[in-house]
Design a protein around this motif. Structure first.
Motif, short mmCIF file in Angstrom:
data_model
loop_
_atom_site.label_atom_id
_atom_site.label_comp_id
_atom_site.label_asym_id
_atom_site.label_seq_id
_atom_site.Cartn_x
_atom_site.Cartn_y
_atom_site.Cartn_z
N ALA A 1 -4.52 4.64 2.25
CA ALA A 1 -3.56 3.84 1.49
C ALA A 1 -4.22 2.57 0.95
O ALA A 1 -4.09 2.25 -0.23
N ARG A 2 -4.95 1.85 1.83
CA ARG A 2 -5.51 0.58 1.37
C ARG A 2 -6.49 0.78 0.23
O ARG A 2 -6.45 0.11 -0.78
N HIS B 1 4.27 18.23 -10.82
CA HIS B 1 3.98 19.33 -9.90
C HIS B 1 5.15 19.50 -8.94
O HIS B 1 4.99 19.31 -7.73
N GLU C 1 2.33 6.89 -6.63
CA GLU C 1 1.41 7.91 -7.14
C GLU C 1 1.95 9.30 -6.85
O GLU C 1 1.92 10.20 -7.69
N PHE D 1 2.50 1.88 -3.21
CA PHE D 1 1.62 2.43 -4.25
C PHE D 1 1.41 3.92 -4.02
O PHE D 1 1.47 4.73 -4.95
N VAL D 2 1.21 4.32 -2.78
CA VAL D 2 0.99 5.75 -2.50
C VAL D 2 2.24 6.53 -2.89
O VAL D 2 2.17 7.59 -3.52
N GLN E 1 -3.81 18.38 -13.54
CA GLN E 1 -4.38 18.01 -12.24
C GLN E 1 -4.17 19.14 -11.25
O GLN E 1 -3.04 19.57 -11.02
N PRO E 2 -5.23 19.65 -10.58
CA PRO E 2 -5.05 20.72 -9.60
C PRO E 2 -4.35 20.19 -8.36
O PRO E 2 -4.33 19.00 -8.09
N MET E 3 -3.78 21.12 -7.57
CA MET E 3 -3.07 20.71 -6.35
C MET E 3 -4.07 20.41 -5.24
O MET E 3 -5.23 20.80 -5.32
N ASN E 4 -3.54 19.70 -4.22
CA ASN E 4 -4.29 19.47 -2.96
C ASN E 4 -5.67 18.89 -3.20
O ASN E 4 -6.64 19.30 -2.57
N ALA F 1 -6.65 3.25 -1.80
CA ALA F 1 -5.95 3.73 -3.00
C ALA F 1 -5.39 2.55 -3.78
O ALA F 1 -5.49 2.49 -5.00
N LEU F 2 -4.85 1.56 -3.03
CA LEU F 2 -4.29 0.40 -3.72
C LEU F 2 -5.39 -0.36 -4.44
O LEU F 2 -5.24 -0.78 -5.58
N TYR G 1 2.96 12.21 -9.44
CA TYR G 1 2.34 13.53 -9.30
C TYR G 1 3.41 14.60 -9.22
O TYR G 1 3.32 15.65 -9.87
N GLN H 1 -7.51 12.87 -0.92
CA GLN H 1 -6.86 11.59 -1.23
C GLN H 1 -7.58 10.44 -0.55
O GLN H 1 -8.26 10.62 0.46
N GLU I 1 0.84 -1.20 0.00
CA GLU I 1 0.00 0.00 0.00
C GLU I 1 0.87 1.24 0.00
O GLU I 1 0.69 2.17 -0.79
N GLY J 1 -6.71 1.84 -7.39
CA GLY J 1 -5.78 2.08 -8.48
C GLY J 1 -5.43 3.53 -8.67
O GLY J 1 -4.77 3.91 -9.64
N THR J 2 -5.89 4.39 -7.72
CA THR J 2 -5.47 5.80 -7.82
C THR J 2 -5.52 6.41 -6.43
O THR J 2 -6.26 5.96 -5.57
N LEU J 3 -4.70 7.43 -6.21
CA LEU J 3 -4.63 8.05 -4.89
C LEU J 3 -5.74 9.09 -4.72
O LEU J 3 -6.10 9.44 -3.62
N TRP J 4 -6.29 9.60 -5.83
CA TRP J 4 -7.25 10.70 -5.75
C TRP J 4 -8.63 10.26 -6.25
O TRP J 4 -8.75 9.80 -7.40
#
Lengths: 87, 92
Positions: free
Chosen positions: B48-49, A33, A25, A21-22, B39-42, B51-52, A29, B45, A18, B55-58
């Motif tokens: 962690a789990r 940025h 990403e 992966f973070v 992609q805009p900032m901030n 997101a995995l 990013y 999110q 996990e 498949g994406t953090l956002w």
């Protein structure tokens, strides 16, 4: 591996996955940025945490990487199973 | 302002001479990166789990590819062939 140990092993490995992966990403990013200070702080915190998790994991279950990127006990643990693809 | 949808649908022209059973509604995928641009900032999110798994953090960038069978017709524009309203849901 004993059942309980296997569960702990899986859980810690999943946590490593996990956080990797973070970090991946965040890295992608930050490629686009570079000025985002908060993302950089998060990246550094997670990188430190990841190093610490790796040391804990390796102390319990043996090296994750070879060619000098991980420590090993005696006897040489790299050749012990389970191998990553067997897990 | 149109609400973002991860796919769009359209109704192809159905001719009397079509040899096969007509496909009344067809769809195509429109992932978020088509609209998002830089992609805009901030952005908020995931944990962690999650997101995995996703498949994406956002959450803003999460774009699952729904099964084509699961896609319900969405008609934002007025229909050019009103009398050909799709009775049943069958699609390819």
């Amino acid at each position: 591996m004993a059942g309980k140990k296997q569960e702990m092993y899986d859980e810690q490995l999943l946590q490593l996955q996990e956080i990797d992966f973070v970090l991946l990403e965040l890295n992608l990013y930050l490629d686009t940025h570079p000025g985002d200070i908060q993302a950089i702080q998060q990246y550094n915190q997670l990188a430190m945490k990841r190093k610490q998790m790796q040391m804990e994991f390796e102390a319990a279950y043996g090296p994750l990487l070879h060619y000098g990127q991980s420590y090993t006990k005696y006897p040489f643990q790299w050749i012990e199973s389970p191998w990553p693809w067997q897990v | 302002m149109h609400k973002y949808s991860s796919y769009k649908t359209y109704t192809p022209y159905i001719s009397k001479y079509d040899p096969c059973p007509p496909m009344k509604v067809k769809s195509y995928s429109t992932p978020i990166n088509l609209y998002l641009g830089f992609q805009p900032m901030n952005l908020p999110q995931y944990q962690a789990r999650e997101a995995l798994q996703k498949g994406t953090l956002w959450p803003a960038l999460y774009s699952p590819y729904e099964k084509v069978k699961m896609r319900k017709p969405l008609f934002s524009k007025p229909q050019t062939q009103p009398e050909l309203q799709p009775e049943e849901e069958e699609m390819d």
